[in-house]
Enzyme design. Sequence first.
Site, mmCIF file in Angstrom:
data_model
loop_
_atom_site.group_PDB
_atom_site.id
_atom_site.type_symbol
_atom_site.label_atom_id
_atom_site.label_comp_id
_atom_site.label_asym_id
_atom_site.label_seq_id
_atom_site.Cartn_x
_atom_site.Cartn_y
_atom_site.Cartn_z
ATOM 1 C CB VAL A 1 -0.895 -0.027 1.266
ATOM 2 C CG1 VAL A 1 -1.615 1.287 1.445
ATOM 3 C CG2 VAL A 1 -1.868 -1.188 1.198
ATOM 4 C CB CYS A 2 1.069 4.212 -2.170
ATOM 5 S SG CYS A 2 1.818 5.853 -2.144
ATOM 6 C CB VAL A 3 3.833 5.375 2.791
ATOM 7 C CG1 VAL A 3 4.834 6.117 1.914
ATOM 8 C CG2 VAL A 3 3.770 6.028 4.157
#
Lengths: 136, 101, 130
Positions: free
Chosen positions: C77-79
């Site tokens: 998941v992209c931070v």
Amino acid sequence: MSEEIKNFLYLNRRAPYGTIYAWESLEVVLIGAAFDQKVSLAFVDDGVFQIVKGQKTEQIGMKNFSPTYSALGDYDVNQLYVERESLEERGLTVDDLMHLTWEDEDEDWAEKDSIRVVSRAEMAEIITQQDVVFSF
Amino acid sequence: MSDLHTINKSPFEKSSFDSCMEHVLEGSAVLLYEDGVYAALKGTAAEGKVKSVQGVKVYALGPDLNARGLQEERVIDGVEIVDYAGFVDLAAKHDKVVAWV
Amino acid sequence: MKFAIQINEGPYQHQASDSAYLFTRTALEKGHEIFRVFFYHDGVGNGTRLTTPPQDDRHIVNRWAELAEKYGLDLVVCVAAAQRRGLVDDGEAERNGKDATNIHPKFRISGLGQLIEAAVQSDRLVVFGD
């Protein structure tokens, strides 16, 4: 793993602000610039609205991220292809766009245009020449 | 290169289909899935573009046609129906996948 | 063949995550490798363990988690996108002073470089979005 350099194209087809795609796409471009790949950006369809000059967002309470496009040259991202037909369909010319430039280290830091207006047929060729196309 | 272009939007709602069809080159392929399958139907305003694109094979995802109540006989002749295994095969067979989201 | 998968939309609102799941599962069943599944934009919403769909509906988050369990999938998941949308793991909770976490244990939060790396290392990038 493989050390080959790939041709990356970021395909931008959405207008800014109405959705976050344009902004978050730009964030990928900035991070991706740290990787040693050959990077180009394509502005097609409503994507051409992303780089229209004179964006002022104070009255909608959102961050104006358009200045970030001007910084792309400093990240060695200097191949920005804008489709002529997409501009014309939207009543725009290249004069409506931000003047985006980069400095060519090999030519005594000469300032050069990052934007290249290309025809739809040329854009089709540009797309097919890539190894990876990112869509947002 | 020979690319697989994917379209997941209805041609009557978004420009993805029109734009893709204007950028796809001979020898490449187009896969219609999700709401993109509405472009695969006979007798629609999209049919002409599907039929006239030169040297481009058009596929439609069967599971998405079925989900929408679209029987095979309504699909334009020459459009090949594939399942998810076919989708994976198409992605593997072509040099890259271009998503017209 | 090695695939990278990018998902731009959250669960239930769009079909993107469902299509991506079926593509990924089928590719794995056919013996292909999935280098990484990267969740971006609202796609980060696929990674919250608090998701509770009605009993007669598919559980999109758990379905991804089960696939990850079975095949050792890397679900990232992209931070930056996650921070904006309130998806939090232990590290992010501590850094940003949040009193809860909601990431599913089969997902991990990491940077956008993971998407670029996936595209570099894989033979194909397949994007599912709106």
